[in-house]
Design a protein around this motif. Sequence first.
Motif, short mmCIF file in Angstrom:
data_model
loop_
_atom_site.label_atom_id
_atom_site.label_comp_id
_atom_site.label_asym_id
_atom_site.label_seq_id
_atom_site.Cartn_x
_atom_site.Cartn_y
_atom_site.Cartn_z
N PRO A 143 0.81 -1.22 0.00
CA PRO A 143 0.00 0.00 0.00
C PRO A 143 0.85 1.27 0.00
O PRO A 143 0.50 2.24 -0.68
CB PRO A 143 -0.79 -0.11 1.31
N LEU A 144 1.97 1.25 0.73
CA LEU A 144 2.80 2.46 0.76
C LEU A 144 3.37 2.75 -0.64
O LEU A 144 3.47 3.91 -1.04
CB LEU A 144 3.94 2.30 1.78
N ASP A 153 0.76 4.45 -2.51
CA ASP A 153 0.64 5.84 -2.08
C ASP A 153 1.71 6.71 -2.72
O ASP A 153 1.46 7.83 -3.16
CB ASP A 153 0.76 5.95 -0.56
N LEU A 154 2.94 6.15 -2.75
CA LEU A 154 4.05 6.93 -3.31
C LEU A 154 3.88 7.11 -4.82
O LEU A 154 4.19 8.18 -5.36
CB LEU A 154 5.38 6.25 -2.99
N VAL A 156 1.05 7.29 -6.41
CA VAL A 156 0.01 8.30 -6.58
C VAL A 156 0.59 9.69 -6.29
O VAL A 156 0.33 10.65 -7.02
CB VAL A 156 -1.19 7.99 -5.66
N LEU A 157 1.42 9.76 -5.25
CA LEU A 157 2.03 11.04 -4.89
C LEU A 157 2.91 11.57 -6.03
O LEU A 157 2.84 12.75 -6.37
CB LEU A 157 2.86 10.85 -3.61
N GLU A 182 0.74 12.92 -8.67
CA GLU A 182 0.16 14.21 -8.28
C GLU A 182 1.16 15.34 -8.47
O GLU A 182 0.82 16.42 -8.94
CB GLU A 182 -0.26 14.17 -6.81
N TYR A 184 11.44 15.31 -3.71
CA TYR A 184 10.39 15.41 -2.70
C TYR A 184 10.36 14.15 -1.84
O TYR A 184 10.34 14.21 -0.61
CB TYR A 184 9.04 15.61 -3.40
N ARG A 211 12.09 13.04 2.29
CA ARG A 211 11.32 12.45 3.38
C ARG A 211 11.83 11.07 3.79
O ARG A 211 11.75 10.69 4.94
CB ARG A 211 9.85 12.37 2.98
N TYR A 212 12.35 10.34 2.83
CA TYR A 212 12.74 8.96 3.13
C TYR A 212 14.25 8.73 3.08
O TYR A 212 14.71 7.63 3.36
CB TYR A 212 12.01 7.99 2.20
#
Lengths: 176, 172
Positions: B58-59, B62-63, B65-66, B69, B83, B87-88
Amino acid sequence: MPRLILFVPFALFLVLVGYFAVGLTRDPSELPSALIDQPVPQFELPPVQENGQGLATADLKGGVQLVNVFASWCAPCRIEHPLLMRLAKEEGVTIHGIAYKDKPQDSQRFLAQLGNPYQRIGADLDGRIGIEWGVYGVPETYIVDAEGRIRYRHVGPLMPFDLDEKILPLIRELQK
Amino acid sequence: MKRLIPLLLALTLAAPALAVMPDERLADPALEARAREISKELRCLVCQNQSIDDSNAPLARDLRVLVRERLTAGDSNEEALDYIHARYGDFVLLRPPVKPETWALWFGPAVVLVLAGAGSAFYLHRRRREVETTAAAPLTADEERRLEAMMAGGDDENNRGHAGNTGDTARL
């Protein structure tokens, strides 16, 4: 020709053995946070409870605080929960929660069952704020200093020795 | 042959299993292609040996999709990658950046190759020189006599003695 040169490959081999031996002792699932010593990300989350308070960047200033990312669907979160209760009740540590990809009613049930160690809880419904924090699994726990900077990240459930060896000493030190 | 053709077709036409779901895809094919390119550079943090493009976690979704976006919002590939990197950390990059901690990773193999090459060159050079010097030297009178004895056949006792003591001239 000096005979010693024959030992160069062997010496290199030993260096490699040392290098890999150190590498093998490290837990590959425990990643350092890219956000250590950085200010907490900009975010604002709605509350989980109807009359509760949400969590936003501005709440994380003015004192050493713990931010715990949890979810009702996460089994290790249940394991570490008693420790969070102990931290909040006995040690007087301020703990905020981020409910990661959890339905508010599920989070509420979770807290009703096990007790609520959190002062504020933000509902991160789609996990987007989790990404801002660099979260890649629940639970994760962050120590935020009085200036609102992330000073420590713990991945996975907190264990008693984590509290005694890392979390509490660091909180005490940051509180000075 | 009749059986081979369908097999070959099946092998060549089989599409790789993709983790990217239809609902994630962008309508703009150019943007979608860029998103796929970025996804392949990013490591899935949950199942650590896959890219987020390959991973069903799932993560990873999410990434993905991010990333889409951010591209839609006008980010360049670099900006979208940065970006997530911010964060990671380095770990999220499948192609780690070159810096002192990763020097061993980037240059280690080349250094080992150069060392091995230099070692082999040195060894071969020395061996050739050895062969040349020994070949160039004329036989000593003693060696000359031994050679003659060998060519002549010699008696059994002598042959046996040579088998065990080829370097021992005193026995001749």
